[in-house]
Design a protein around this motif. Sequence first.
Motif, mmCIF file in Angstrom:
data_model
loop_
_atom_site.group_PDB
_atom_site.id
_atom_site.type_symbol
_atom_site.label_atom_id
_atom_site.label_comp_id
_atom_site.label_asym_id
_atom_site.label_seq_id
_atom_site.Cartn_x
_atom_site.Cartn_y
_atom_site.Cartn_z
ATOM 1 N N CYS A 20 -5.533 76.670 -49.318
ATOM 2 C CA CYS A 20 -6.720 77.528 -49.395
ATOM 3 C C CYS A 20 -6.801 78.370 -48.131
ATOM 4 O O CYS A 20 -6.432 77.908 -47.040
ATOM 5 C CB CYS A 20 -7.986 76.699 -49.487
ATOM 6 N N VAL A 21 -7.306 79.587 -48.297
ATOM 7 C CA VAL A 21 -7.499 80.483 -47.163
ATOM 8 C C VAL A 21 -9.001 80.655 -46.949
ATOM 9 O O VAL A 21 -9.732 80.950 -47.902
ATOM 10 C CB VAL A 21 -6.854 81.858 -47.420
ATOM 11 N N GLY A 22 -9.451 80.437 -45.734
ATOM 12 C CA GLY A 22 -10.859 80.644 -45.394
ATOM 13 C C GLY A 22 -11.044 82.006 -44.756
ATOM 14 O O GLY A 22 -10.108 82.569 -44.184
ATOM 15 N N ILE B 102 -6.231 78.323 -42.673
ATOM 16 C CA ILE B 102 -5.680 77.532 -43.792
ATOM 17 C C ILE B 102 -6.281 76.129 -43.819
ATOM 18 O O ILE B 102 -6.425 75.478 -42.776
ATOM 19 C CB ILE B 102 -4.138 77.402 -43.643
ATOM 20 N N PHE B 103 -6.636 75.695 -45.019
ATOM 21 C CA PHE B 103 -6.945 74.284 -45.228
ATOM 22 C C PHE B 103 -6.371 73.896 -46.580
ATOM 23 O O PHE B 103 -5.838 74.747 -47.306
ATOM 24 C CB PHE B 103 -8.453 74.005 -45.133
ATOM 25 N N MET B 104 -6.415 72.621 -46.903
ATOM 26 C CA MET B 104 -5.841 72.166 -48.158
ATOM 27 C C MET B 104 -6.831 71.304 -48.912
ATOM 28 O O MET B 104 -7.740 70.732 -48.333
ATOM 29 C CB MET B 104 -4.559 71.371 -47.896
ATOM 30 N N HIS C 1 -20.843 77.908 -54.143
ATOM 31 C CA HIS C 1 -19.711 78.405 -54.932
ATOM 32 C C HIS C 1 -18.984 79.485 -54.141
ATOM 33 O O HIS C 1 -19.615 80.323 -53.494
ATOM 34 C CB HIS C 1 -20.195 78.998 -56.266
ATOM 35 N N GLU C 2 -17.662 79.450 -54.169
ATOM 36 C CA GLU C 2 -16.835 80.532 -53.629
ATOM 37 C C GLU C 2 -15.836 80.924 -54.714
ATOM 38 O O GLU C 2 -14.903 80.177 -55.001
ATOM 39 C CB GLU C 2 -16.088 80.070 -52.362
ATOM 40 N N MET C 3 -16.046 82.078 -55.308
ATOM 41 C CA MET C 3 -15.107 82.573 -56.329
ATOM 42 C C MET C 3 -13.848 83.113 -55.640
ATOM 43 O O MET C 3 -13.961 83.853 -54.669
ATOM 44 C CB MET C 3 -15.786 83.706 -57.101
HETATM 45 ZN ZN ZN Z 1 -12.992 79.453 -50.073
#
Ligand code: ZN
Length: 213
Positions: free
Chosen positions: A15-17, A37-39, A63-65
């Motif tokens: 995932c990219v923040g 980056i996180f996973m 929520h994050e679309m």
């Molecule tokens: Zn996100």
Amino acid sequence: MIDMSRPDIPPRIFCVGLNYKAHTQEMGNALPEQPVIFMKPTTSLVAVGEPLKLPKAQGSVHHEMELVVAIDKLGADIPVEVALGYVSGVTLGIDLTLRDLQSKLKQAGQPWELSKSFDGSAAIGKFIVWTAQSDIQNIDMRCSVNGKQRQQGNTREMLFPVAKIIAFLSRHWQLLPGDFIYTGTPSGVGPLVAGDRIEIESPQIGRFSWDAS
Ligand code: ZN
């Protein structure tokens, strides 16, 4: 939650923040100089038709679309120029976030996992085949809750486009066929509560919805 016996469980979910300027600003963060980056574990996944169970008594759940891409080839140190050749499919997903908890973790300088990587935190739409003919940096998307629009964006607004994200990730991990990448969210994130219906939609990809409980 996804049936783990199914063959389409990805090896990893990256995932990219903070990958959209307006969202980074609404979070009060400085613009990142490289992808954040996180996973999430595979137990985060919630497919279409499965219940979206929100964590209870841990503060707000946002929520994050996001545009999600699927990788179909092994690759390390992938040059940015050829990186899109590693994408086989695209869809939309929701990166559910325990926002109050994340704020506390950020303040304490601690990792985000407790707020981002819980079971059921990654709703995932159905993938469509992606070919290099279509522009991955010009995908419109919208998110509504109970019929009211909350988020609207286009992938052209990404701070780090998909090719750069893939090149970056592949310098730290060998990418594996089946890996998913959640590519960050446009602005307009907000709380989701039990009883809400959330819908994410893109004219280029499709429309997916979940009932939160
Ligand atoms: Zn996100």
